[in-house]
Design an enzyme around this catalytic site. Structure first.
Site, PDB file in Angstrom:
ATOM      1  N   TYR A  38      18.559 -27.299  66.378  1.00 56.40           N
ATOM      2  CA  TYR A  38      18.982 -28.680  66.616  1.00 56.40           C
ATOM      3  C   TYR A  38      20.452 -28.962  66.350  1.00 56.40           C
ATOM      4  O   TYR A  38      21.106 -29.631  67.142  1.00 56.40           O
ATOM      5  CB  TYR A  38      18.152 -29.636  65.741  1.00 56.40           C
ATOM      6  CG  TYR A  38      18.758 -31.020  65.630  1.00 56.40           C
ATOM      7  CD1 TYR A  38      18.692 -31.919  66.693  1.00 56.40           C
ATOM      8  CD2 TYR A  38      19.432 -31.423  64.475  1.00 56.40           C
ATOM      9  CE1 TYR A  38      19.275 -33.184  66.603  1.00 56.40           C
ATOM     10  CE2 TYR A  38      20.017 -32.689  64.382  1.00 56.40           C
ATOM     11  CZ  TYR A  38      19.928 -33.558  65.441  1.00 56.40           C
ATOM     12  OH  TYR A  38      20.505 -34.796  65.358  1.00 56.40           O
ATOM     13  N   ASN A  46      30.940 -28.062  53.465  1.00 58.33           N
ATOM     14  CA  ASN A  46      29.717 -28.253  54.251  1.00 58.33           C
ATOM     15  C   ASN A  46      28.603 -27.489  53.559  1.00 58.33           C
ATOM     16  O   ASN A  46      28.736 -26.297  53.302  1.00 58.33           O
ATOM     17  CB  ASN A  46      29.927 -27.736  55.681  1.00 58.33           C
ATOM     18  CG  ASN A  46      28.671 -27.762  56.532  1.00 58.33           C
ATOM     19  OD1 ASN A  46      28.499 -26.942  57.428  1.00 58.33           O
ATOM     20  ND2 ASN A  46      27.764 -28.690  56.267  1.00 58.33           N
ATOM     21  N   GLY A  47      27.505 -28.201  53.282  1.00 58.38           N
ATOM     22  CA  GLY A  47      26.383 -27.572  52.577  1.00 58.38           C
ATOM     23  C   GLY A  47      26.051 -28.400  51.356  1.00 58.38           C
ATOM     24  O   GLY A  47      26.652 -29.458  51.128  1.00 58.38           O
ATOM     25  N   CYS A  68      27.768 -32.086  57.486  1.00 61.91           N
ATOM     26  CA  CYS A  68      29.226 -32.116  57.582  1.00 61.91           C
ATOM     27  C   CYS A  68      29.753 -31.067  58.548  1.00 61.91           C
ATOM     28  O   CYS A  68      29.071 -30.101  58.885  1.00 61.91           O
ATOM     29  CB  CYS A  68      29.865 -31.803  56.232  1.00 61.91           C
ATOM     30  SG  CYS A  68      29.311 -32.833  54.882  1.00 61.91           S
ATOM     31  N   GLY A 114      28.746 -34.991  61.852  1.00 65.07           N
ATOM     32  CA  GLY A 114      28.892 -36.079  60.890  1.00 65.07           C
ATOM     33  C   GLY A 114      29.617 -37.248  61.514  1.00 65.07           C
ATOM     34  O   GLY A 114      30.719 -37.089  62.029  1.00 65.07           O
TER      35      GLY A 114
HETATM   36  P1  AMP Z   1      11.863 -38.108  64.498  1.00 66.35           P
HETATM   37  O1  AMP Z   1      10.701 -37.185  64.722  1.00 66.35           O
HETATM   38  O2  AMP Z   1      11.723 -39.439  65.112  1.00 66.35           O
HETATM   39  O3  AMP Z   1      12.244 -38.203  63.048  1.00 66.35           O
HETATM   40  O4  AMP Z   1      13.144 -37.491  65.200  1.00 66.35           O
HETATM   41  C1  AMP Z   1      13.135 -36.243  65.774  1.00 66.35           C
HETATM   42  C2  AMP Z   1      14.346 -36.144  66.623  1.00 66.35           C
HETATM   43  O5  AMP Z   1      15.527 -36.249  65.810  1.00 66.35           O
HETATM   44  C3  AMP Z   1      14.410 -34.828  67.333  1.00 66.35           C
HETATM   45  O6  AMP Z   1      14.492 -35.149  68.692  1.00 66.35           O
HETATM   46  C4  AMP Z   1      15.686 -34.158  66.909  1.00 66.35           C
HETATM   47  O7  AMP Z   1      16.479 -33.898  68.026  1.00 66.35           O
HETATM   48  C5  AMP Z   1      16.384 -35.150  66.019  1.00 66.35           C
HETATM   49  N1  AMP Z   1      16.673 -34.575  64.693  1.00 66.35           N
HETATM   50  C6  AMP Z   1      16.127 -33.513  64.110  1.00 66.35           C
HETATM   51  N2  AMP Z   1      16.673 -33.291  62.891  1.00 66.35           N
HETATM   52  C7  AMP Z   1      17.585 -34.245  62.710  1.00 66.35           C
HETATM   53  C8  AMP Z   1      18.507 -34.544  61.658  1.00 66.35           C
HETATM   54  N3  AMP Z   1      18.583 -33.784  60.574  1.00 66.35           N
HETATM   55  N4  AMP Z   1      19.332 -35.609  61.828  1.00 66.35           N
HETATM   56  C9  AMP Z   1      19.257 -36.379  62.922  1.00 66.35           C
HETATM   57  N5  AMP Z   1      18.420 -36.138  63.940  1.00 66.35           N
HETATM   58  C10 AMP Z   1      17.584 -35.095  63.851  1.00 66.35           C
END
Ligand code: AMP
Length: 471
Positions: A257, A117-118, A16, A42
């Protein structure tokens, strides 16, 4: 905030972003712009609630993206000098408008709203107790427990009731509660999730990230400190009694990230943190190569850092389609990698016959990277060396980052060599835990639970459930 009548504690948590404005005639417009800048936190639903001059609430919420939910007419209808806004993405609970925030209730003839958020780690315990005592829950979101705790508090005034409620919440919360014309902004004692304070003329702005201040031209004042409870009314800020102290535990995954690279989080530029991760990665896992490129956009800064230190030229070799939403419908006849193909496409001329280094910020399930590697091979890459600017994600997050279950986390169940083989790459290197911490050592202490399994705040509900299962 997490959702789920009976919360599945092994399921992903939701993500969020929030913004609050006090003391501006354009509160709703400012909140809208703030949410627009926080859209990455989000994409499922968004909402803004204001309190007009007569003290009546005005609310508009919808499913989807901020720009599609609000228009001139809806923003004009959101009268008042106080606004609270929220963007939400959830995979854990039901995806409906009922769970969209800010939550709004009538409390002692005044509007009470909440944006969170959290994730509370004792949400189910609180819910069970409150339900036994007579609370009737309107949503299946854990954030609602905070509202009931405020409403049921025996303490005297609103300041004390908010303190009473937040003192009973365990886990991660950066939260804004507004009662009538007063905003309370607080972070849990460990400070897992960010929250910053800004000023625009007479108005006070509270937001998840500084990029929300930048878009409205507000000056960054400072971070809301871990455990701090601020009372904001008509543009004035008062510090209330802080929550019981705990060792700070700022989420390191925000830097890896989640946060935008143009934000400052934990007192440091997210872009510079990612560049440092990339530089350290180049030191730890060097390789002979013709080009290095990012999986855009979250690893752009890390790939630049890798290039700076290794001397391998930086290229734009993967192009991302920015218009792919989370709800994109995939034709059933499409192959396994189609999802990735919809989002990314390699620049053939850049990779053909080249020894390529691909930098990504994190590997979660490994599906994105596997698809990318297939596409790079098809485009004629001679070698593919995969570099990850963080350690293997091995544990779920219970504090507000959406992560899959342990079974689905590739780093939890496989060695680096097994993952290398699965991805089909010539080499694979992850940033070490030590290297990651050293790169941002001045800005901690950090929560690194998704890599280490060291959970700072007690996992109350998880432990309760395990106890119940064992008896
Ligand atoms: P995957 O290994 O296919 O699950 O996706 C990894 C990719 O998703 C990485 O390139 C990250 O940039 C992105 N990522 C990492 N954590 C998240 C998250 N919590 N929600 C959405 N995307 C994520």
């Amino acid at each position: 905030m997490t959702t789920g009548m009976t919360m599945d504690l092994d399921k992903p948590r939701d993500e969020c972003g929030l913004v609050a404005v006090s003391g501006s005639g354009a509160a709703a417009e400012l909140a809208f712009l703030g949410l627009y800048a926080l859209q990455h936190r989000g994409q499922e639903s968004a909402g803004i609630v204001t309190v007009d001059e007569k003290g009546a609430p005005r609310s508009h919420k919808g499913m989807g993206l901020v720009a599609d939910i609000f228009d001139d007419a809806t923003l004009k209808g959101l009268e008042g000098s106080l606004a609270v806004g929220h963007v939400r993405y959830s995979t854990a609970g039901r995806s409906d408008l009922r769970n969209a925030q800010p939550m709004l209730v009538e409390y002692q003839d005044q509007p009470l709203m909440l944006a969170h958020n959290g994730n509370l780690t004792n949400a189910q315990e609180l819910r069970d107790r409150l339900s036994r005592e007579g609370s009737i829950f309107q949503t299946d979101s854990d954030s609602e427990a905070i509202i009931h705790l405020i409403a049921r508090s025996r303490r005297q005034d609103h300041d004390q009731k908010v303190d009473d409620a937040l003192s009973q919440a365990v886990g991660a919360f950066s939260v804004v509660v507004a009662i009538g014309d007063t905003i309370y902004a607080a972070r849990d004692s460990r400070g897992f999730r960010p929250l910053v304070l800004g000023r625009l003329g007479e108005a006070v702005i509270v937001a998840s990230e500084t990029c929300a201040l930048d878009i409205i031209g507000a000056a960054y004042l400072r971070d809301v400190r871990p455990g701090e409870v601020l009372k904001i009314r008509d543009g004035h800020i008062e510090e209330l009694r802080p929550l019981p102290p705990a060792e700070p535990s700022a989420c390191l995954f925000e830097l890896v990230y989640f946060a935008r690279p143009d934000s400052r989080v934990w007192g440091c530029s997210v872009d510079s943190a990612r560049r440092k991760f990339g530089r350290q990665l180049a030191i730890e896992h060097p390789t002979e190569a013709d080009c290095v490129f990012a999986v855009p956009d979250s690893s752009n800064s890390a790939a630049l850092g890798f290039s700076e230190t290794s001397g391998v030229p930086f290229e734009f070799a993967l192009i991302r389609n920015h218009y792919v939403g989370r709800t994109f419908i995939h034709p059933t006849q499409a192959g396994r990698d189609f999802k990735v193909r919809v989002k990314y496409n390699p620049v053939r001329e850049t990779v053909e016959g080249k020894r390529c280094v691909v930098v990504d910020d994190s590997l979660v399930r490994g599906t994105t990277s596997r698809g990318l590697v297939t596409m790079l091979r098809e485009a004629g890459a001679a070698e593919v060396h995969f570099r990850v600017a963080s350690p293997p994600v091995r544990f779920p997050c219970y504090y507000g980052i959406d992560m899959p279950t342990r079974e689905e986390l590739i780093g939890a169940n496989h060695t680096v060599e097994e993952i290398r083989e699965h991805l089909g790459v010539d080499s694979l290197g992850y940033l070490s835990m030590e290297g990651m911490h050293a790169a941002v050592a001045n800005h901690g202490p950090f929560c690194d639970a998704c890599w280490s399994g060291d959970y700072a705040a007690p996992l109350v509900d998880l432990m309760r459930r395990k106890e119940m299962q064992s008896t």
